[in-house]
Design a protein around this motif. Structure first.
Motif, PDB file in Angstrom:
ATOM      1  N   LYS A  74      42.556  20.110   2.526  1.00 25.14           N
ATOM      2  CA  LYS A  74      41.323  20.270   1.765  1.00 25.14           C
ATOM      3  C   LYS A  74      41.676  20.285   0.282  1.00 25.14           C
ATOM      4  O   LYS A  74      42.572  21.000  -0.151  1.00 25.14           O
ATOM      5  N   LYS A  76      39.596  21.134  -2.214  1.00 26.62           N
ATOM      6  CA  LYS A  76      38.915  22.189  -2.948  1.00 26.62           C
ATOM      7  C   LYS A  76      39.779  23.453  -2.931  1.00 26.62           C
ATOM      8  O   LYS A  76      40.307  23.849  -1.907  1.00 26.62           O
ATOM      9  N   ASN A  77      39.917  24.084  -4.067  1.00 23.20           N
ATOM     10  CA  ASN A  77      40.686  25.324  -4.223  1.00 23.20           C
ATOM     11  C   ASN A  77      42.140  25.178  -3.779  1.00 23.20           C
ATOM     12  O   ASN A  77      42.718  26.084  -3.191  1.00 23.20           O
ATOM     13  N   LEU A  78      42.734  24.043  -4.078  1.00 29.65           N
ATOM     14  CA  LEU A  78      44.108  23.775  -3.685  1.00 29.65           C
ATOM     15  C   LEU A  78      45.046  24.239  -4.797  1.00 29.65           C
ATOM     16  O   LEU A  78      44.852  23.906  -5.966  1.00 29.65           O
ATOM     17  N   ASP A  79      46.054  25.037  -4.438  1.00 27.05           N
ATOM     18  CA  ASP A  79      46.984  25.576  -5.427  1.00 27.05           C
ATOM     19  C   ASP A  79      48.159  24.650  -5.714  1.00 27.05           C
ATOM     20  O   ASP A  79      48.851  24.824  -6.707  1.00 27.05           O
TER      21      ASP A  79
END
Length: 102
Positions: A74, A76-79
Motif C-alpha cells: 500500500k 498510502k502512509n508508507l515509511d
C-alpha cells in the motif's frame, strides 16, 4: 430460520476439510430442502503440496511445478521506498526458495 441440505462431491468436501481452502462454485436448488453445489473449475494440481512462507507484504510458495511470489504494497502512509521493499522481500523469498530446493 430454514435449513437446507447441501450436496457436495466427495472430492470437493475432502479438499475443503483437508486443505482448508475455499472452493468457488454454484449452488443450484434441487427442491425446497436440497441444494446441489457444482465447482466452477477443477484444479488440475489437487493433491500437489505447496510450501509457503509469509513475507511482511506478501507471500512466496513453492510447488512441484512452479514457484509463486506475490507482494502487495500500500502506498498510502508508507515509511519506506517501495523499491526497497521489493528488493528486500524478493531477496528473502529467494533465500526461502533456495532452502526448499536443496
Amino acid at each position: 430460520m430454514k435449513k437446507v441440505t447441501l450436496i457436495l462431491e466427495d472430492e470437493t468436501y475432502n479438499c475443503m476439510l483437508n486443505e482448508g481452502i475455499r472452493i468457488q462454485g454454484t449452488i443450484g436448488l434441487v427442491n425446497s430442502k436440497v441444494c446441489d453445489f457444482s465447482e466452477h473449475a477443477k484444479r488440475k494440481n489437487r493433491g500437489i503440496k505447496r510450501v509457503s512462507y509469509a513475507l511482511p507484504h506478501g507471500k512466496v510458495s513453492v510447488g512441484e511445478e512452479n514457484i509463486r511470489l506475490s507482494l502487495y504494497i500500500k502506498l498510502k502512509n508508507l515509511d519506506t521506498v517501495p523499491s526497497d521493499i521489493i528488493y528486500d522481500e524478493s531477496s528473502e523469498a529467494g533465500d526461502f526458495v533456495a532452502r526448499i530446493m536443496d
